[in-house]
Scaffold this active site. Structure first.
Site, PDB file in Angstrom:
ATOM      1  N   ASP A 192      45.649  34.454  40.265  1.00 50.55           N
ATOM      2  CA  ASP A 192      44.426  35.167  39.895  1.00 50.55           C
ATOM      3  C   ASP A 192      44.257  35.154  38.375  1.00 50.55           C
ATOM      4  O   ASP A 192      45.114  34.629  37.641  1.00 50.55           O
ATOM      5  CB  ASP A 192      44.503  36.606  40.438  1.00 50.55           C
ATOM      6  CG  ASP A 192      43.162  37.076  40.970  1.00 50.55           C
ATOM      7  OD1 ASP A 192      42.132  36.675  40.395  1.00 50.55           O
ATOM      8  OD2 ASP A 192      43.141  37.848  41.943  1.00 50.55           O
ATOM      9  N   ASP A 279      34.538  37.971  44.802  1.00 50.43           N
ATOM     10  CA  ASP A 279      35.147  38.278  46.102  1.00 50.43           C
ATOM     11  C   ASP A 279      34.091  38.422  47.194  1.00 50.43           C
ATOM     12  O   ASP A 279      33.046  39.029  46.983  1.00 50.43           O
ATOM     13  CB  ASP A 279      35.916  39.603  46.031  1.00 50.43           C
ATOM     14  CG  ASP A 279      37.139  39.489  45.148  1.00 50.43           C
ATOM     15  OD1 ASP A 279      37.305  38.451  44.483  1.00 50.43           O
ATOM     16  OD2 ASP A 279      37.924  40.444  45.125  1.00 50.43           O
TER      17      ASP A 279
HETATM   18  C1  GAL Z   1      40.753  39.495  43.070  1.00 50.68           C
HETATM   19  C2  GAL Z   1      40.782  38.316  44.023  1.00 50.68           C
HETATM   20  C3  GAL Z   1      40.950  38.862  45.415  1.00 50.68           C
HETATM   21  C4  GAL Z   1      42.239  39.660  45.502  1.00 50.68           C
HETATM   22  C5  GAL Z   1      42.264  40.741  44.435  1.00 50.68           C
HETATM   23  C6  GAL Z   1      43.606  41.434  44.358  1.00 50.68           C
HETATM   24  O1  GAL Z   1      40.581  39.036  41.781  1.00 50.68           O
HETATM   25  O2  GAL Z   1      39.604  37.600  43.896  1.00 50.68           O
HETATM   26  O3  GAL Z   1      40.937  37.809  46.348  1.00 50.68           O
HETATM   27  O4  GAL Z   1      43.329  38.775  45.324  1.00 50.68           O
HETATM   28  O5  GAL Z   1      41.969  40.209  43.167  1.00 50.68           O
HETATM   29  O6  GAL Z   1      43.604  42.464  43.428  1.00 50.68           O
END
Ligand code: GAL
Length: 622
Positions: A192, A279
Site C-alpha cells: 500500500d 477503494d
Molecule cells: C487501503 C487499501 C485497501 C486496504 C486498506 C487497509 O489503502 O486500498 O484495500 O488495504 O488500505 O488499511
C-alpha cells in the site's frame, strides 16, 4: 595519429549527442528498447484469484475468522474453482522491534507465537500451503500503514514509540521482504502507499497520534503535486528485491497507490497488478467508478501485469444475496477486464446463490483465459456498453452486453463489432445460463436495468489469418504514451493509447477515412509489441487523427524490429491522407511502433495519431 585524433573527436561528438538525447526525456522515450519492457517476474500469468479480509473485517481480522473463511472456500468448491490466494491485509502487526524485525499481534494470530517469545507467520503459511492455498501479506511502501491514518480508533493498531509504530517498509525494505518471503514463506504481497500520502506535517494522524512526519510524495487527486518518480522508484525497488528473493518466481506483487502517481504507466514495469482507483465500496456507483477506472486501459494489461480495479464487492451491500443481478454484473465486468478476482466478504456466511456466481467455471474461464487480453469497449454509450475480449482459441471471443442505466434497453451487436467476418458466427453460448443459443446476426438482447448478458461466441476472425493489433492487446506494452507526465487517468479528456479508438474515445479517422480497428495514440509515443518471431509482415494505414482544430504539427511514423529501424514514413500533417505501410517483420521478437513529432509543435499535448487497421500477417496469435 590523424585517425586517433579523428576517432577521439568522433567519440566526443557522439558522447555529446548522447548527452543531449538523455537530457530530453521525451525523445529518449522514443528510442527503441528492443525488448518487451514489462516486469517479467512473478506468478501472475493469469489474473490472481483469492480472498482478502479487509472489506469483511478491517482491523478486526483474526486467525479464527480467517480460518472459518478458508474452510468455507475449501468446502464450498471455491478453491477448486481457482481461488488460491488467502491474503492477510492491514492489522496484523504489533510493533517494529529495536532490532528492526516486526512483532505480530499474536493475540489475533496465536499461531504466530513462538516458544521463545518471538513471533513468526511461518506456521500460518505452512498451514495454508498444506491445504493447497497460497499465502498473501500486506505492507506499506512508506513508514506507516493506512489503518494508522484511517482507522485510528481501532484497538488493533501498532503500539509503542514512534519508531515502534513505523511498521511500513521504509528503511527496512530488504530485511522486511526477506522475512516475509524467505523466513515466513509468503507468496503474495500487497504494498500500500498511505505512508507516502497521509502523514505530512500537520496531518491528523501526525497531530493526533504523534506519528513521524513523512513529507507526502503522493498528494491524493493532485497529479501535478505528486512526485510520481519518487513513488515509482520505491515500488521499483520492491519489485527488484522480490525478484531476487524468489528465485522460483512463485510470487505476486500487488501495487496499491489507488491509481495515483501515474501508476498506470509504470505498474506493469515493476509489479504484477496495480490499483486503478480508490477503494471499492459495496455500492453500484462505486463499482461503476472502479470499473471505469480500468475499462479504457486495455493496452496496459497482459500476462504478468493486470489493471486492478480493487477487490470484488460481491456478498456485500448492493451486491449481497438480495442483489444477485448486480452481483452477476459485477463479476462479469471483472472477468472481462481480466482483473484479479479477490473476494472480500465473509464467505463462511455466503448463500448458495452467491457461491454459484463466484464459482461459475465458464465465467472464470473468461477471466483466466491464457491470452490475457483485457476486453475492449466496442460500444461505449452512457447506458449500453458492449465489451469484447478475444480469447486464446482461434476465433473465440467473450462478449458482454451491459445495461448500466436505470431503464430497460435493447443491445445489438454485429459481427464487425465482435471482430468477426460477415456471416461466420457458428456458436453463441450464454455463460450464466450455461446454454447454447440460436445463432442469429446481429445478436440482440433486451436487458433490464443493471443486467448483463455474458456470451462466448465463435466465428472467423475479421481479418482471416492476419491478427489485428487490437485482437492481441495483451502483447502490446505502452512504453511511452506521449502525454505530459502530470496527466493521470483522471484526465479523461486527454486519454491514453487505446485499441480501436482515439485516446479521447472517438472513432479512428484519418482525413475522412474511418478505421473500425487499429490503435489510437498521441505522437511522441512508443508501443512495444511482443511479436515473438511469429509473424511475417506488419501492415497499417497511418496518419493524424482527424480533428475539428487541426494543428500545424507533423508526425513521422517508425517501425522497429528488435531495435533496428525497418521503416520510416515522411512527415505527415493533419490534413494528409493515410499512408499505407507494409513492413517485413519476419523473425522479429519485439516490434516497436513510434510516432514522433517532427519540427516545432509548441502546443502542450501532442497531436493524436492513428495506426489504422494495424495488423500482423503470418501467425495465429491473439
Ligand atoms: C487501503 C487499501 C485497501 C486496504 C486498506 C487497509 O489503502 O486500498 O484495500 O488495504 O488500505 O488499511
Amino acid at each position: 595519429m590523424r585517425s586517433l585524433l579523428l576517432s577521439t573527436l568522433l567519440t566526443t561528438l557522439l558522447i555529446s549527442i548522447g548527452a543531449t538525447a538523455a537530457a530530453d526525456e521525451g525523445d529518449d522515450a522514443l528510442q527503441p528498447s528492443a525488448r518487451f519492457s514489462v516486469y517479467g517476474h512473478g506468478a501472475a500469468a493469469t489474473p490472481p484469484m483469492g480472498w482478502n479480509p479487509w472489506n469483511a473485517f478491517r482491523t478486526e481480522v483474526t486467525q479464527a475468522r480467517m480460518l472459518s473463511v478458508v474452510d468455507a472456500i475449501q468446502q464450498r468448491g471455491l478453491q477448486r474453482a481457482g481461488y488460491t490466494y488467502i491474503n492477510i491485509d492491514d492489522g496484523w502487526w504489533l510493533r517494529r522491534r529495536v532490532d528492526g524485525g516486526i512483532d505480530i499481534r499474536t493475540r489475533m494470530f496465536p499461531i504466530a507465537a513462538s516458544a521463545d517469545g518471538g513471533s513468526s507467520l511461518r506456521a500460518w503459511t505452512d498451514g495454508l500451503h498444506a491445504r493447497g492455498f497460497k499465502a498473501g501479506l500486506y505492507t506499506d511502501v512508506g513508514a506507516n500503514a493506512c489503518s494508522q491514518a484511517f482507522d485510528r480508533h481501532s484497538p488493533n493498531l501498532p503500539v509503542g514509540s514512534i519508531a515502534e509504530r513505523g511498521i511500513g517498509l521504509q528503511g527496512f525494505e530488504a530485511s522486511d521482504l526477506k522475512t516475509m518471503f524467505q523466513d515466513w514463506g509468503f507468496d503474495y504481497l500487497k504494498v500500500d502507499a498511505c505512508g507516502l500520502a497521509d502523514f505530512g506535517p500537520g496531518s491528523e494522524p501526525v497531530r493526533e497520534s504523534g506519528l513521524a512526519i513523512n513529507r507526502p510524495v503522493i498528494v491524493r487527486g493532485d497529479a501535478e503535486a505528486t512526485d510520481r518518480r519518487a513513488v515509482e522508484t520505491r515500488y521499483a525497488r520492491v519489485g527488484r528485491l522480490l525478484a531476487g528473493l524468489n528465485p522460483d518466481n512463485d510470487y505476486v506483487l500487488s501495487i496499491c497507490p489507488w491509481g495515483e502517481a501515474g501508476v498506470r504507466d509504470w505498474g506493469g514495469r515493476h509489479g504484477n497488478m496495480w490499483r486503478t482507483s480508490p477503494d471499492i465500496e459495496p455500492t453500484w456507483e462505486s463499482m461503476l467508478h472502479n470499473f471505469d477506472s480500468a475499462a479504457r486501459r486495455e493496452l496496459y494489461a497482459g500476462p504478468g501485469r493486470w489493471n486492478d480495479p480493487d477487490m470484488l464487492a460481491i456478498g456485500l451491500g448492493e451486491f449481497d444475496a438480495d442483489h444477485l443481478a448486480e452481483a452477476r454484473t459485477h463479476f462479469s465486468l471483472w472477468a472481462m477486464l481480466a482483473a484479479p478476482l479477490l473476494m472480500g466478504f465473509d464467505v463462511s456466511t455466503a448463500s448458495n446463490a452467491l457461491i454459484d456466481i463466484l464459482a461459475n467455471p465458464e465465467v472464470i474461464a473468461v477471466n483466466q483465459d491464457a491470452a490475457g487480453n483485457q476486453a475492449t469497449l466496442a460500444v461505449d454509450g452512457p447506458a449500453l456498453q458492449v465489451l469484447v475480449k478475444p480469447l486464446a482459441s482461434h476465433g473465440e471471443r467473450a462478449l458482454l452486453l451491459f445495461n448500466r442505466g436505470d431503464a430497460p434497453a435493447t443491445a445489438t451487436v454485429d459481427a464487425a463489432q465482435m471482430k468477426l467476418a460477415g456471416d461466420t458466427l457458428t456458436h453463441v453460448r450464454d455463460l450464466w445460463r450455461h446454454e447454447d443459443l440460436d445463432v442469429r446476426q446481429p445478436l440482440t438482447f433486451r436487458l433490464a436495468p443493471r443486467e448483463t448478458r455474458l456470451l462466448k461466441v465463435v466465428g472467423t476472425p475479421v481479418r482471416g489469418n492476419a491478427t489485428l493489433l487490437s485482437e492481441m492487446t495483451a502483447r502490446i506494452h505502452v512504453a511511452a504514451d506521449g502525454l505530459p507526465t502530470y496527466a493521470t487517468p483522471r484526465d479523461a479528456d486527454i486519454g491514453t493509447p487505446r485499441a480501436d479508438h482515439s485516446p479521447e474515445g472517438k472513432p479512428l479517422r484519418i482525413a475522412s477515412t474511418d478505421y473500425a480497428y487499429g490503435i489510437g495514440a498521441h505522437a511522441q509515443s512508443r508501443l512495444e509489441v511482443a511479436t515473438r518471431g511469429e509473424f511475417q509482415r506488419f501492415a497499417a494505414h497511418v496518419g493524424m487523427q482527424q480533428s475539428d482544430q487541426p494543428g500545424t504539427g507533423r508526425v513521422v511514423f517508425r517501425v522497429f524490429g528488435d531495435g533496428r529501424l525497418l521503416h520510416e514514413t515522411r512527415a505527415v500533417g493533419a490534413l494528409d491522407a493515410p499512408l499505407p505501410l507494409d513492413v517485413d517483420v519476419d523473425g522479429v521478437q519485439v516490434m516497436e511502433l513510434v510516432a514522433a513529432t517532427s519540427g516545432d509543435t509548441s502546443d502542450g499535448v501532442p497531436a493524436a495519431i492513428v495506426w489504422g487497421d494495424a495488423l500482423l500477417r503470418g501467425g495465429a496469435a491473439r
